[in-house]
Motif scaffolding. Structure first.
Motif, PDB file in Angstrom:
ATOM      1  N   HIS A  17      12.853   7.142  -4.287  1.00  0.00           N
ATOM      2  CA  HIS A  17      13.311   8.279  -3.485  1.00  0.00           C
ATOM      3  C   HIS A  17      13.071   9.557  -4.279  1.00  0.00           C
ATOM      4  N   ASN A  18      12.598  10.602  -3.593  1.00  0.00           N
ATOM      5  CA  ASN A  18      12.379  11.885  -4.237  1.00  0.00           C
ATOM      6  C   ASN A  18      13.218  12.944  -3.533  1.00  0.00           C
ATOM      7  N   ALA A  19      14.323  13.334  -4.146  1.00  0.00           N
ATOM      8  CA  ALA A  19      15.196  14.363  -3.584  1.00  0.00           C
ATOM      9  C   ALA A  19      14.788  15.759  -4.042  1.00  0.00           C
ATOM     10  N   GLY A  20      13.718  15.847  -4.827  1.00  0.00           N
ATOM     11  CA  GLY A  20      13.279  17.135  -5.362  1.00  0.00           C
ATOM     12  C   GLY A  20      12.363  17.881  -4.417  1.00  0.00           C
ATOM     13  N   ARG A  21      12.013  19.096  -4.836  1.00  0.00           N
ATOM     14  CA  ARG A  21      11.141  19.947  -4.034  1.00  0.00           C
ATOM     15  C   ARG A  21       9.681  19.838  -4.441  1.00  0.00           C
ATOM     16  N   GLY A  22       9.406  19.048  -5.471  1.00  0.00           N
ATOM     17  CA  GLY A  22       8.037  18.835  -5.917  1.00  0.00           C
ATOM     18  C   GLY A  22       7.665  17.371  -5.803  1.00  0.00           C
ATOM     19  N   GLY A  23       6.391  17.105  -5.531  1.00  0.00           N
ATOM     20  CA  GLY A  23       5.917  15.731  -5.440  1.00  0.00           C
ATOM     21  C   GLY A  23       5.624  15.154  -6.814  1.00  0.00           C
ATOM     22  N   ASP A  24       5.386  13.854  -6.840  1.00  0.00           N
ATOM     23  CA  ASP A  24       5.035  13.166  -8.076  1.00  0.00           C
ATOM     24  C   ASP A  24       4.100  12.026  -7.714  1.00  0.00           C
ATOM     25  N   LYS A  25       3.599  11.320  -8.715  1.00  0.00           N
ATOM     26  CA  LYS A  25       2.723  10.172  -8.507  1.00  0.00           C
ATOM     27  C   LYS A  25       3.146   9.039  -9.422  1.00  0.00           C
ATOM     28  N   LEU A  26       3.272   7.842  -8.856  1.00  0.00           N
ATOM     29  CA  LEU A  26       3.433   6.637  -9.662  1.00  0.00           C
ATOM     30  C   LEU A  26       2.035   6.282 -10.155  1.00  0.00           C
ATOM     31  N   THR A  27       1.831   6.334 -11.474  1.00  0.00           N
ATOM     32  CA  THR A  27       0.492   6.129 -12.027  1.00  0.00           C
ATOM     33  C   THR A  27       0.292   4.753 -12.658  1.00  0.00           C
ATOM     34  N   SER A  28       1.384   4.109 -13.071  1.00  0.00           N
ATOM     35  CA  SER A  28       1.258   2.762 -13.642  1.00  0.00           C
ATOM     36  C   SER A  28       2.635   2.149 -13.790  1.00  0.00           C
ATOM     37  N   VAL A  29       2.631   0.844 -14.069  1.00  0.00           N
ATOM     38  CA  VAL A  29       3.863   0.091 -14.325  1.00  0.00           C
ATOM     39  C   VAL A  29       3.587  -0.802 -15.520  1.00  0.00           C
ATOM     40  N   THR A  30       4.560  -0.912 -16.419  1.00  0.00           N
ATOM     41  CA  THR A  30       4.449  -1.830 -17.544  1.00  0.00           C
ATOM     42  C   THR A  30       5.686  -2.719 -17.560  1.00  0.00           C
ATOM     43  N   SER A  31       5.560  -3.868 -18.231  1.00  0.00           N
ATOM     44  CA  SER A  31       6.673  -4.811 -18.310  1.00  0.00           C
ATOM     45  C   SER A  31       6.474  -5.738 -19.501  1.00  0.00           C
ATOM     46  N   PRO A  32       7.570  -6.081 -20.188  1.00  0.00           N
ATOM     47  CA  PRO A  32       7.459  -7.071 -21.267  1.00  0.00           C
ATOM     48  C   PRO A  32       7.084  -8.459 -20.727  1.00  0.00           C
ATOM     49  N   LEU A  33       7.260  -8.669 -19.419  1.00  0.00           N
ATOM     50  CA  LEU A  33       6.962  -9.966 -18.806  1.00  0.00           C
ATOM     51  C   LEU A  33       5.455 -10.250 -18.783  1.00  0.00           C
ATOM     52  N   SER A  34       4.639  -9.215 -18.692  1.00  0.00           N
ATOM     53  CA  SER A  34       3.200  -9.404 -18.575  1.00  0.00           C
ATOM     54  C   SER A  34       2.446  -8.201 -19.137  1.00  0.00           C
ATOM     55  N   GLU A  35       1.344  -8.475 -19.811  1.00  0.00           N
ATOM     56  CA  GLU A  35       0.503  -7.388 -20.307  1.00  0.00           C
ATOM     57  C   GLU A  35      -0.372  -6.820 -19.200  1.00  0.00           C
ATOM     58  N   SER A  36      -0.506  -7.552 -18.106  1.00  0.00           N
ATOM     59  CA  SER A  36      -1.359  -7.124 -17.006  1.00  0.00           C
ATOM     60  C   SER A  36      -0.507  -6.828 -15.771  1.00  0.00           C
ATOM     61  N   VAL A  37      -0.191  -5.544 -15.587  1.00  0.00           N
ATOM     62  CA  VAL A  37       0.592  -5.106 -14.437  1.00  0.00           C
ATOM     63  C   VAL A  37      -0.213  -4.027 -13.725  1.00  0.00           C
ATOM     64  N   SER A  38      -0.322  -4.151 -12.421  1.00  0.00           N
ATOM     65  CA  SER A  38      -1.077  -3.159 -11.652  1.00  0.00           C
ATOM     66  C   SER A  38      -0.335  -2.845 -10.360  1.00  0.00           C
ATOM     67  N   ILE A  39      -0.791  -1.774  -9.707  1.00  0.00           N
ATOM     68  CA  ILE A  39      -0.193  -1.403  -8.423  1.00  0.00           C
ATOM     69  C   ILE A  39      -1.260  -1.587  -7.345  1.00  0.00           C
ATOM     70  N   HIS A  40      -0.810  -2.095  -6.185  1.00  0.00           N
ATOM     71  CA  HIS A  40      -1.730  -2.447  -5.106  1.00  0.00           C
ATOM     72  C   HIS A  40      -1.240  -1.929  -3.767  1.00  0.00           C
ATOM     73  N   LYS A  41      -2.219  -1.674  -2.885  1.00  0.00           N
ATOM     74  CA  LYS A  41      -1.907  -1.458  -1.478  1.00  0.00           C
ATOM     75  C   LYS A  41      -2.518  -2.635  -0.729  1.00  0.00           C
ATOM     76  N   THR A  42      -2.052  -2.863   0.478  1.00  0.00           N
ATOM     77  CA  THR A  42      -2.592  -3.940   1.292  1.00  0.00           C
ATOM     78  C   THR A  42      -3.415  -3.325   2.412  1.00  0.00           C
ATOM     79  N   VAL A  43      -4.679  -3.761   2.499  1.00  0.00           N
ATOM     80  CA  VAL A  43      -5.594  -3.282   3.526  1.00  0.00           C
ATOM     81  C   VAL A  43      -6.200  -4.507   4.203  1.00  0.00           C
ATOM     82  N   ASP A  44      -6.001  -4.641   5.519  1.00  0.00           N
ATOM     83  CA  ASP A  44      -6.528  -5.788   6.270  1.00  0.00           C
ATOM     84  C   ASP A  44      -6.139  -7.115   5.614  1.00  0.00           C
ATOM     85  N   ASN A  45      -4.867  -7.252   5.258  1.00  0.00           N
ATOM     86  CA  ASN A  45      -4.320  -8.456   4.627  1.00  0.00           C
ATOM     87  C   ASN A  45      -4.948  -8.783   3.277  1.00  0.00           C
ATOM     88  N   ARG A  46      -5.533  -7.778   2.617  1.00  0.00           N
ATOM     89  CA  ARG A  46      -6.096  -7.950   1.277  1.00  0.00           C
ATOM     90  C   ARG A  46      -5.447  -6.968   0.323  1.00  0.00           C
TER      91      ARG A  46
END
Length: 160
Positions: free
Chosen positions: A63-92
Motif C-alpha cells: 500500500h502506498n499512502a504517500g503522494r509519490g510513486g515507487d517501484k519494487l525492483t527486487s526481492v531477496t531472502s535467506p531461503l533462496s539465492e534466486s528470487v525474482s518477480i513475475h507477472k502472469t501473461v496468458d497463464n505464463r
C-alpha cells in the motif's frame, strides 16, 4: 530629438531582456514537474503457500499512502539465492525488472497474477513456519517482511 528617438527602442529592448532574465516564472519553471512527494509504503496480507518442491511463490499487497510513486525492483531472502518477480501473461510467468507502486494506490501480488518466485530452495519451509523476505524499492529502500507459510491450497479471505 532624433538621437533620443533612436535610443528609445534600444533602451526598451534592454529593459525587456533584463526583466525576462530576472523573471522566476519563465518556461523553465513551467517545465518542472509539479507535485511529487515521497512514497509511504506498508505491506499487508503476506503469505507463502507451502512449497511441494524447490520452488515457492510469495504473495502480498504493498500500500502506498504517500503522494509519490515507487517501484519494487527486487526481492531477496535467506531461503533462496534466486528470487525474482513475475507477472502472469496468458497463464505464463514472465520475469520483470520492477513493479510500479502508484501514489495513493497498491501493488497486489496475488495468485494468478503478479507474484514473487523463489527458486532452488534447499530446505522447503513447512506450514506454520515463517520466511523472511526483503522487498527492495527504488525510493523507499528495503522493507523486511516476515511471511507465514500456509497450506498449499490456502486462499486469503476476500477483501470488500
Amino acid at each position: 530629438m532624433t538621437r533620443r528617438a533612436a535610443l528609445l527602442p534600444a533602451a526598451l529592448l534592454a529593459a525587456g531582456l533584463t526583466l525576462a532574465a530576472c523573471s522566476g516564472g519563465g518556461q523553465d519553471a513551467a517545465a518542472k514537474p509539479a507535485g511529487g512527494g515521497a512514497p509511504k509504503l506498508t505491506v499487508s496480507g503476506a503469505y507463502m503457500p507451502q512449497p511441494v518442491g524447490d520452488l515457492a511463490a510469495g504473495f502480498l499487497v504493498v500500500h502506498n499512502a504517500g503522494r509519490g510513486g515507487d517501484k519494487l525492483t527486487s526481492v531477496t531472502s535467506p531461503l533462496s539465492e534466486s528470487v525474482s518477480i513475475h507477472k502472469t501473461v496468458d497463464n505464463r510467468m514472465v520475469e520483470v525488472t520492477s513493479f510500479d507502486v502508484p501514489p495513493g494506490g497498491t501493488l497486489d501480488l496475488a495468485r494468478g497474477g503478479n507474484h514473487i518466485m523463489l527458486m532452488g530452495i534447499a530446505h522447503p519451509p513447512k506450514q506454520g513456519q515463517r520466511v523472511e523476505l526483503d522487498l527492495h524499492f527504488r525510493k523507499t529502500g528495503a522493507i523486511k517482511v516476515t511471511v507465514p507459510v500456509k497450506a498449499a491450497n490456502y486462499q486469503p479471505p476476500a477483501t470488500p
